[in-house]
Enzyme design. Sequence first.
Site, PDB file in Angstrom:
ATOM      1  N   TYR A  48    -105.484  31.118 -47.882  1.00 28.61           N
ATOM      2  CA  TYR A  48    -104.904  31.098 -49.231  1.00 28.61           C
ATOM      3  C   TYR A  48    -104.109  32.389 -49.404  1.00 28.61           C
ATOM      4  O   TYR A  48    -104.683  33.462 -49.599  1.00 28.61           O
ATOM      5  CB  TYR A  48    -106.034  30.977 -50.257  1.00 28.61           C
ATOM      6  CG  TYR A  48    -105.617  30.949 -51.719  1.00 28.61           C
ATOM      7  CD1 TYR A  48    -104.283  30.951 -52.116  1.00 28.61           C
ATOM      8  CD2 TYR A  48    -106.574  30.896 -52.715  1.00 28.61           C
ATOM      9  CE1 TYR A  48    -103.919  30.914 -53.447  1.00 28.61           C
ATOM     10  CE2 TYR A  48    -106.230  30.859 -54.061  1.00 28.61           C
ATOM     11  CZ  TYR A  48    -104.904  30.876 -54.417  1.00 28.61           C
ATOM     12  OH  TYR A  48    -104.556  30.843 -55.741  1.00 28.61           O
ATOM     13  N   LYS A  91    -102.131  27.827 -47.633  1.00 28.63           N
ATOM     14  CA  LYS A  91    -101.680  27.516 -48.998  1.00 28.63           C
ATOM     15  C   LYS A  91    -100.743  28.648 -49.365  1.00 28.63           C
ATOM     16  O   LYS A  91    -101.165  29.801 -49.526  1.00 28.63           O
ATOM     17  CB  LYS A  91    -102.884  27.456 -49.939  1.00 28.63           C
ATOM     18  CG  LYS A  91    -102.549  27.410 -51.401  1.00 28.63           C
ATOM     19  CD  LYS A  91    -103.770  26.983 -52.165  1.00 28.63           C
ATOM     20  CE  LYS A  91    -103.966  27.657 -53.503  1.00 28.63           C
ATOM     21  NZ  LYS A  91    -102.796  27.843 -54.326  1.00 28.63           N
ATOM     22  N   ASP A 105     -96.158  25.211 -58.616  1.00 31.99           N
ATOM     23  CA  ASP A 105     -95.802  23.866 -59.090  1.00 31.99           C
ATOM     24  C   ASP A 105     -94.323  23.801 -59.527  1.00 31.99           C
ATOM     25  O   ASP A 105     -93.667  22.784 -59.351  1.00 31.99           O
ATOM     26  CB  ASP A 105     -96.684  23.473 -60.282  1.00 31.99           C
ATOM     27  CG  ASP A 105     -98.153  23.813 -60.063  1.00 31.99           C
ATOM     28  OD1 ASP A 105     -98.470  24.428 -59.028  1.00 31.99           O
ATOM     29  OD2 ASP A 105     -98.964  23.479 -60.932  1.00 31.99           O
ATOM     30  N   GLU A 106     -93.841  24.922 -60.104  1.00 32.90           N
ATOM     31  CA  GLU A 106     -92.459  24.947 -60.598  1.00 32.90           C
ATOM     32  C   GLU A 106     -91.443  25.006 -59.459  1.00 32.90           C
ATOM     33  O   GLU A 106     -90.250  24.853 -59.673  1.00 32.90           O
ATOM     34  CB  GLU A 106     -92.256  26.117 -61.583  1.00 32.90           C
ATOM     35  CG  GLU A 106     -92.698  27.495 -61.106  1.00 32.90           C
ATOM     36  CD  GLU A 106     -94.191  27.759 -61.312  1.00 32.90           C
ATOM     37  OE1 GLU A 106     -95.002  26.900 -60.938  1.00 32.90           O
ATOM     38  OE2 GLU A 106     -94.546  28.842 -61.807  1.00 32.90           O
ATOM     39  N   SER A 162    -108.222  29.876 -57.995  1.00 31.72           N
ATOM     40  CA  SER A 162    -107.941  30.704 -59.172  1.00 31.72           C
ATOM     41  C   SER A 162    -108.067  29.866 -60.433  1.00 31.72           C
ATOM     42  O   SER A 162    -108.585  30.315 -61.459  1.00 31.72           O
ATOM     43  CB  SER A 162    -106.516  31.264 -59.134  1.00 31.72           C
ATOM     44  OG  SER A 162    -106.023  31.411 -57.849  1.00 31.72           O
TER      45      SER A 162
HETATM   46  O1  NGF Z   1    -102.532  29.860 -61.199  1.00 31.11           O
HETATM   47  C1  NGF Z   1    -101.944  30.325 -60.255  1.00 31.11           C
HETATM   48  C2  NGF Z   1    -101.868  31.806 -60.070  1.00 31.11           C
HETATM   49  N1  NGF Z   1    -101.330  29.605 -59.339  1.00 31.11           N
HETATM   50  C3  NGF Z   1    -101.431  28.167 -59.299  1.00 31.11           C
HETATM   51  C4  NGF Z   1    -101.939  27.764 -57.961  1.00 31.11           C
HETATM   52  O2  NGF Z   1    -101.159  28.297 -56.924  1.00 31.11           O
HETATM   53  C5  NGF Z   1    -103.364  28.301 -57.895  1.00 31.11           C
HETATM   54  C6  NGF Z   1    -100.153  27.469 -59.647  1.00 31.11           C
HETATM   55  O3  NGF Z   1    -100.441  26.110 -59.724  1.00 31.11           O
HETATM   56  C7  NGF Z   1    -104.265  27.482 -57.176  1.00 31.11           C
HETATM   57  O4  NGF Z   1    -103.878  26.568 -56.522  1.00 31.11           O
HETATM   58  C8  NGF Z   1    -105.680  27.849 -57.264  1.00 31.11           C
HETATM   59  O5  NGF Z   1    -106.366  27.399 -58.160  1.00 31.11           O
HETATM   60  O6  NGF Z   1    -106.134  28.614 -56.444  1.00 31.11           O
HETATM   61  C9  NGF Z   1     -99.604  27.972 -60.985  1.00 31.11           C
HETATM   62  O7  NGF Z   1    -100.610  27.924 -61.962  1.00 31.11           O
HETATM   63  C10 NGF Z   1     -98.424  27.158 -61.452  1.00 31.11           C
HETATM   64  O8  NGF Z   1     -97.472  27.083 -60.455  1.00 31.11           O
HETATM   65  C11 NGF Z   1     -97.827  27.769 -62.721  1.00 31.11           C
HETATM   66  O9  NGF Z   1     -97.214  28.996 -62.416  1.00 31.11           O
HETATM   67  O10 NGF Z   1    -101.772  32.422 -61.278  1.00 31.11           O
END
Ligand code: NGF
Length: 289
Positions: free
Chosen positions: A133, A161, A187-188, A44
């Site tokens: 995922y 994931k 991440d949070e 994403s």
């Molecule tokens: O950006 C998103 C969804 N989620 C990411 C991550 O789970 C996405 C997360 O890091 C990911 O790994 C991917 O690129 O497929 C969040 O951005 C972060 O925890 C802040 O909320 O919107």
Amino acid sequence: MKGIFSALMVPYNLDGSINEKGLRELVRHNIDVMKVDGLYVGGSTGENFMISTEEKKEVFRIAMDEAKNEVQMMAQVGSINVKESVELGKYATELGYPCLSAVTPFYYKFSFAEIKEYYETIVRETQNNMVIYSIPFLTGVNMDIAQFGELFANPKIIGVKFTAGDFYLLERMRKAYPDKLILSGFDEMLLPAVVMGVDGAIGSTYNVNGIRAKEIFRLGKEGKIAEALEIQHVTNDLIEGILQNGLYPTIKEILKCQGVDAGICRRPMAPTTEEQAKVAKELYQKYLA
Ligand code: NGF
């Protein structure tokens, strides 16, 4: 496939094309400066669902060419066009990606049997490893523990994931499938996920805050929870600021402060505003300089 993975951002030019120089810089920044353990390419965070098949291949090729397997590499090939997933999976496999990942098919209400067939097809056609995922808040696909178990029965489906805040399910999964990889996606919530026994984490903010994430992960694994929590608190102050200002534009602006030509987001995501850039610079000064 363990440890901290950056969900690799992709720098786009004003005309929407991929900024190859910026992407290469970003790969190096993640490996050399953030010291992450791996890269999750085409997720994403790479704005993957807004680009063409050829552009997805370009991202896979540039990222692998720059990283050369110096860190663990995973290619996200999921799509609701399973033929595209297979084509991308074969391409990434030929490039040397040792593991694929695929988002659960979304938009239509697919049955579990259809979802299972989708994963079985990609794995059969590519003969590569697969990490599911799962991101229910964006896809609407909520699988239960038994359904994960059915997918995990295929030895090539090596893990998930897990991008969800359901810590009860996470704990149940950890106990039920001790040999499968569980990589946390929010991440949070990194520290609580580490406490539940995840093998690693994949996230967007690790592109700019990878050093702290690695510390949280290490301290959490060593059982030094109070120390890890202090770092998670600072991390979440930063993440809160990033989310309030717009996730991807803010990370890209922070990357610019860190010396990476991170470009802008791909339409329909709007280009960064001056106000967003100003706030991103302040966040960088406060938390990362
Ligand atoms: O950006 C998103 C969804 N989620 C990411 C991550 O789970 C996405 C997360 O890091 C990911 O790994 C991917 O690129 O497929 C969040 O951005 C972060 O925890 C802040 O909320 O919107």
